[in-house]
Design an enzyme around this catalytic site. Structure first.
Site, PDB file in Angstrom:
ATOM      1  N   ASP A   1       3.814  -3.110   7.976  1.00 30.05           N
ATOM      2  CA  ASP A   1       3.583  -3.284   6.540  1.00 30.05           C
ATOM      3  C   ASP A   1       4.810  -2.771   5.778  1.00 30.05           C
ATOM      4  OD1 ASP A   1       2.121  -3.866   4.239  1.00 30.05           O
ATOM      5  OD2 ASP A   1       1.125  -1.905   4.187  1.00 30.05           O
TER       6      ASP A   1
ATOM      7  N   GLU B   1       8.365 -10.943   0.625  1.00 32.51           N
ATOM      8  CA  GLU B   1       7.745 -10.678  -0.694  1.00 32.51           C
ATOM      9  C   GLU B   1       8.711 -11.057  -1.799  1.00 32.51           C
ATOM     10  OE1 GLU B   1       5.467  -7.090  -1.377  1.00 32.51           O
ATOM     11  OE2 GLU B   1       6.251  -6.891  -3.414  1.00 32.51           O
TER      12      GLU B   1
HETATM   13  P1  13P Z   1      -4.392  -1.147  -1.687  1.00 33.70           P
HETATM   14  O1  13P Z   1      -3.739   0.116  -2.120  1.00 33.70           O
HETATM   15  O2  13P Z   1      -4.951  -1.904  -2.828  1.00 33.70           O
HETATM   16  O3  13P Z   1      -5.411  -0.942  -0.623  1.00 33.70           O
HETATM   17  O4  13P Z   1      -3.241  -2.093  -1.083  1.00 33.70           O
HETATM   18  C1  13P Z   1      -2.769  -1.910   0.220  1.00 33.70           C
HETATM   19  C2  13P Z   1      -1.545  -2.719   0.507  1.00 33.70           C
HETATM   20  O5  13P Z   1      -1.153  -3.615  -0.226  1.00 33.70           O
HETATM   21  C3  13P Z   1      -0.815  -2.366   1.731  1.00 33.70           C
HETATM   22  O6  13P Z   1       0.366  -3.083   1.870  1.00 33.70           O
HETATM   23  O1  G3H Z   2       1.562  -0.292   1.266  1.00 33.00           O
HETATM   24  C1  G3H Z   2       0.764   0.560   1.038  1.00 33.00           C
HETATM   25  C2  G3H Z   2      -0.217   1.059   2.011  1.00 33.00           C
HETATM   26  O2  G3H Z   2      -1.323   1.520   1.297  1.00 33.00           O
HETATM   27  C3  G3H Z   2       0.361   2.105   2.930  1.00 33.00           C
HETATM   28  O3  G3H Z   2       0.598   3.280   2.259  1.00 33.00           O
HETATM   29  O4  G3H Z   2       2.902   4.094   2.752  1.00 33.00           O
HETATM   30  O5  G3H Z   2       1.054   5.661   2.130  1.00 33.00           O
HETATM   31  O6  G3H Z   2       1.099   4.568   4.372  1.00 33.00           O
HETATM   32  P1  G3H Z   2       1.471   4.463   2.907  1.00 33.00           P
HETATM   33 ZN    ZN Z   3       1.373  -3.627   0.080  1.00 34.84          ZN
END
Ligand code: 13P
Ligand code: G3H
Ligand code: ZN
Length: 337
Positions: free
Chosen positions: A83, A142
């Site tokens: 992510d 993105e």
């Molecule tokens: P939320 O904070 O809305 O759960 O979004 C998570 C997200 O976009 C992780 O990449």
């Molecule tokens: O992208 C956002 C997710 O909620 C992950 O958050 O970077 O605190 O692990 P984090």
């Molecule tokens: Zn995100």
């Protein structure tokens, strides 16, 4: 089932007219909650780790927990996704580790805060696409930036300041060859998205629809898509928490997105809220307890309930058996062709 590419899940979701939930994990209990929810609803699933998660848990632990999940839940098609990768190096290290999908978030500079230029975004994303596709791995890009900085992602500005431009989106997809595109339509990460129930002026579903019309064959991704349910806020506050009133993305708006090309929906905050509420409840009601299992078990169960509800609402429930896993080597050949 072995870990599969995200492209396969999203293609299948497009055929079925649903979206796959992408849930963030940092530890074993969160992975277990997701897998139990996937089994109970018979859903494919995307498990994702942020850079923060990879450094918190040591990503080797996360990877091996996912291998354990694949062994224990052979009927569930699942993806391990990076992510918000901030650079090609982060994406490469995830691929080397065995992740089957990566997000190159070139909408921001590598600091994860400063909005980048379109050219920078195209350049870094294209680089990652070349590297990842050569190994059968999926790439999410993105364009536009989300709001919020509380979790370290987003431009730290008003969520409406850098919405995705539909024409640029079409150009971006053409220039980079990404498999999926995350778009900015007014959402932000974390619990504090909207000061009241969002309207068409604050959550720009019209923009999403416009983008989908320009690039109907690109899988769209909604970030910052927790619904921040009042019930979960109330549990936290009833047991000593201090959340300010806040609103998230209503499920019916997400469902409108799904009817308009959204195939991946990111949810982290709702699970964090569920876990925290359950733990607070145990601490307040039974302060004599000190075995971590006494609070981690209800926390895991609370997260499982949220994930199941999302799987039912986003439509993947009942679709786990539709998949014949496509090996990454085969994906590599398909990309080359
Ligand atoms: P939320 O904070 O809305 O759960 O979004 C998570 C997200 O976009 C992780 O990449
Ligand atoms: O992208 C956002 C997710 O909620 C992950 O958050 O970077 O605190 O692990 P984090
Ligand atoms: Zn995100």
């Amino acid at each position: 089932m072995p870990l599969v590419s995200m492209r396969q899940l999203l293609d299948e979701a497009a055929k079925g007219g649903y979206a796959v939930g992408a849930f963030n994990v940092n530890n074993m209990e969160q992975i277990q909650a997701i897998m139990e929810a996937a089994r109970e609803t018979r859903s494919p699933v995307i498990v994702q780790a942020s850079r923060g998660a990879r450094s918190y848990a040591q990503d080797r632990y996360l990877y091996h927990l996912m291998l354990a999940a694949a062994e224990l839940y052979p009927e569930i098609p699942m993806v391990l996704h990076q992510d918000h990768g901030n650079s090609p190096e982060t994406c490469k290290s995830a691929i080397d580790m065995g992740f089957t999908s990566v997000m190159m978030d070139g909408s921001l500079m590598p600091d994860g805060k400063t909005p980048s230029t379109f050219e920078h975004n195209v350049e870094t994303t294209r680089k990652v696409v070349e590297m990842a596709h050569a190994r059968g791995v999926t790439v999410e890009g993105e364009l536009g930036t989300l709001g919020g900085i509380e979790d370290g992602h987003g431009a730290g500005v008003d969520a409406l300041a850098h919405l995705t431009d539909p024409d640029q989106a079409a150009e971006f997809v053409k220039l980079t060859g990404v498999d999926a595109l995350a778009i900015a339509i007014g959402t932000s990460h974390g619990a504090y998205k909207f000061k009241e129930k969002p309207t068409g002026a604050t959550l720009r579903m019209d923009r999403l629809i416009e983008i989908h019309q320009k690039i109907p064959n690109t899988h769209l991704v909604m970030h910052g898509s927790s619904s921040v349910p009042k019930e979960l806020q109330d549990i936290i506050n009833a047991y000593g928490g201090k959340l300010r009133p806040t609103w998230g993305v209503p499920i019916e708006e997400i469902q409108l997105g799904i009817r308009n090309g959204v195939r991946k929906i990111n949810v982290d905050t709702d699970n964090r809220l569920a876990i925290t509420g359950a733990i607070r409840k145990v601490f307040v009601e039974t302060p004599e307890k000190f075995d971590p299992r006494d609070y981690l078990k209800p926390a895991r169960e609370a997260m499982k309930q949220v994930v199941m509800a999302r799987m039912n609402a986003f439509g993947p429930a009942g679709h786990a058996a539709d998949y014949q896993p496509i090996p990454l080597e085969e994906m590599t050949k398909r990309y080359a062709a």
